[in-house]
Structure formats: structure tokens, C-alpha cells
Write a protein that holds these residues in place. Sequence first.
Motif, mmCIF file in Angstrom:
data_model
loop_
_atom_site.group_PDB
_atom_site.id
_atom_site.type_symbol
_atom_site.label_atom_id
_atom_site.label_comp_id
_atom_site.label_asym_id
_atom_site.label_seq_id
_atom_site.Cartn_x
_atom_site.Cartn_y
_atom_site.Cartn_z
ATOM 1 N N GLY A 1 0.808 -1.208 0.000
ATOM 2 C CA GLY A 1 0.000 0.000 0.000
ATOM 3 C C GLY A 1 0.843 1.261 0.000
ATOM 4 O O GLY A 1 2.018 1.247 0.352
ATOM 5 N N SER A 2 0.221 2.367 -0.378
ATOM 6 C CA SER A 2 0.910 3.656 -0.389
ATOM 7 C C SER A 2 1.150 4.147 1.034
ATOM 8 O O SER A 2 0.506 3.697 1.986
ATOM 9 N N HIS A 3 2.072 5.083 1.182
ATOM 10 C CA HIS A 3 2.312 5.666 2.502
ATOM 11 C C HIS A 3 1.041 6.313 3.047
ATOM 12 O O HIS A 3 0.746 6.218 4.246
ATOM 13 N N GLU A 4 0.273 6.962 2.172
ATOM 14 C CA GLU A 4 -0.961 7.605 2.626
ATOM 15 C C GLU A 4 -1.948 6.572 3.140
ATOM 16 O O GLU A 4 -2.569 6.766 4.190
ATOM 17 N N ARG A 5 -2.094 5.483 2.417
ATOM 18 C CA ARG A 5 -3.012 4.423 2.847
ATOM 19 C C ARG A 5 -2.598 3.873 4.215
ATOM 20 O O ARG A 5 -3.438 3.653 5.092
ATOM 21 N N ILE A 6 -1.304 3.633 4.383
ATOM 22 C CA ILE A 6 -0.805 3.116 5.661
ATOM 23 C C ILE A 6 -1.124 4.089 6.789
ATOM 24 O O ILE A 6 -1.633 3.701 7.841
ATOM 25 N N ARG A 7 -0.832 5.363 6.563
ATOM 26 C CA ARG A 7 -1.026 6.367 7.607
ATOM 27 C C ARG A 7 -2.499 6.558 7.961
ATOM 28 O O ARG A 7 -2.856 6.699 9.132
ATOM 29 N N VAL A 8 -3.364 6.580 6.949
ATOM 30 C CA VAL A 8 -4.798 6.717 7.210
ATOM 31 C C VAL A 8 -5.274 5.574 8.098
ATOM 32 O O VAL A 8 -5.993 5.780 9.086
ATOM 33 N N GLY A 9 -4.866 4.360 7.754
ATOM 34 C CA GLY A 9 -5.268 3.193 8.531
ATOM 35 C C GLY A 9 -4.708 3.189 9.938
ATOM 36 O O GLY A 9 -5.398 2.822 10.902
ATOM 37 N N HIS A 10 -3.468 3.618 10.082
ATOM 38 C CA HIS A 10 -2.846 3.612 11.405
ATOM 39 C C HIS A 10 -3.419 4.684 12.320
ATOM 40 O O HIS A 10 -3.565 4.463 13.527
ATOM 41 N N ARG A 11 -3.739 5.843 11.749
ATOM 42 C CA ARG A 11 -4.367 6.877 12.574
ATOM 43 C C ARG A 11 -5.727 6.409 13.084
ATOM 44 O O ARG A 11 -6.080 6.645 14.243
ATOM 45 N N LYS A 12 -6.474 5.733 12.213
ATOM 46 C CA LYS A 12 -7.800 5.254 12.599
ATOM 47 C C LYS A 12 -7.714 4.189 13.686
ATOM 48 O O LYS A 12 -8.541 4.161 14.612
ATOM 49 N N THR A 13 -6.739 3.301 13.596
ATOM 50 C CA THR A 13 -6.664 2.154 14.508
ATOM 51 C C THR A 13 -5.749 2.369 15.710
ATOM 52 O O THR A 13 -5.693 1.520 16.598
ATOM 53 N N GLY A 14 -5.006 3.476 15.727
ATOM 54 C CA GLY A 14 -4.081 3.725 16.829
ATOM 55 C C GLY A 14 -2.726 3.075 16.664
ATOM 56 O O GLY A 14 -1.866 3.185 17.547
ATOM 57 N N LEU A 15 -2.492 2.419 15.530
ATOM 58 C CA LEU A 15 -1.201 1.762 15.314
ATOM 59 C C LEU A 15 -0.078 2.760 15.030
ATOM 60 O O LEU A 15 1.093 2.384 15.036
ATOM 61 N N ASP A 16 -0.445 4.020 14.789
ATOM 62 C CA ASP A 16 0.605 5.028 14.578
ATOM 63 C C ASP A 16 1.480 5.190 15.818
ATOM 64 O O ASP A 16 2.607 5.670 15.733
#
Length: 210
Positions: free
Chosen positions: A107-122
Amino acid sequence: MVIFDNDGVLVDSEPISNTILAAYLTELGHPTSYEDSLRDYMGSALHRVHDTILERTGKRLPGDFDDVFHGRVFAAFERELQPIEGAVEVLEKLAADGVAYCLASSGSHERIRVGHRKTGLDTWFDEGRIFSSQDVGRGKPAPDLFLHAAERMGVSPDKCVVVEDSPLGIQAAVAAGMDVCGFTAMTPAERLRGASQLFGDFRELPDLLI
């Protein structure tokens, strides 16, 4: 070092994104079922979708395909995305034990970041631990992404264990000379040939990484 795939391994994104991808391709005149999407595209970078459609039909997808697809996926992520059950506990244990880890995703960096912000994995992945197919010339099943991640983290490939859930990812990790733990939550074990070990529940993973 442990290298995690992202989609389907850390975040429960594969059902969401493949449902949307199948519907969008069908909408564009390329009939695709959810099962077709999982079989053909799970674990791959988006360029594989373009290449496959062109090869099969002789037609190119619209120029704004990626933007429209990502827009639909990101909106769905904000509504629905969850971390894979047990993933946070595994990350906590790795950090507590001082085990190096990172993420290597199609996945793209944006996709990764969007998902991590939503799930708290950031909380667990700063920029230095995230590697995307955008960073290399070829995505999975080529080994480039995993080799790039190992090089950037300063770890020899033979000291890496990859956690993957797709056949393409397994192929890439094996080609990179790395051991692989295959996650069977969404992919039948027989499709993950080449994995060193298989597991279906994240609570099993720490024992496999010893």
C-alpha cells in the motif's frame, strides 16, 4: 528483526478494500467478484490491477482510477477499519523484549497512515519503521521491498522474519531470503506455500518468532 505486512496482518483492511475494488472494477465494465479480487490482487500494489486489466482486456483503466479508488477506501477506513485482534499485544511484546520490527506494505504511505491513525497503530510505527512499494521500483512478488526494508533497518535478510498473509507476499519474502510466518486468517494454508510456519491467531505468533 520482524517485518510485518500491513493490510490483513496489522489492520483488517482486506475485506474492505477488496469489496470496494471488486465493485469499482465491475462498475467500469470489468466484472469482478470479491473472491476474484482476493485471488488476483490481495497483497499487491495497485499497478498490478492496471497491468492485469490491460493484459486481459486490452483496455486501460481511467486516469483517475487510483484517486477514486483511494478516496472510496479511505472513507470506508474511517467508518470501519479495526486493528487485527492481538496485533497490538504482539507489538507491545516485541518492544518490551527489544526486538527490532518494521512494516513493509504494498500500500501507499498515505493508505498506511490513514489506517494507522484510525486504529491507533501510529503509536507503534514512526516514519523510520514504514516502507511502501512506493519506495522501490517493483512491488511484491519481487523481493525489492523486503530487501529495501532490511537495508534501511541495518539488518541482514537472513536475520529477518516476515509476517505475511498473501501468496504474493510469501513469494517476495522467500525471494528475499527471509523466513516467513504465514497468517491464515483470510488465506487458506495451501495458498501460502513457502511459508516457514503458519498461524491463524496472533496470540500464536510470539512463540513462532523465538
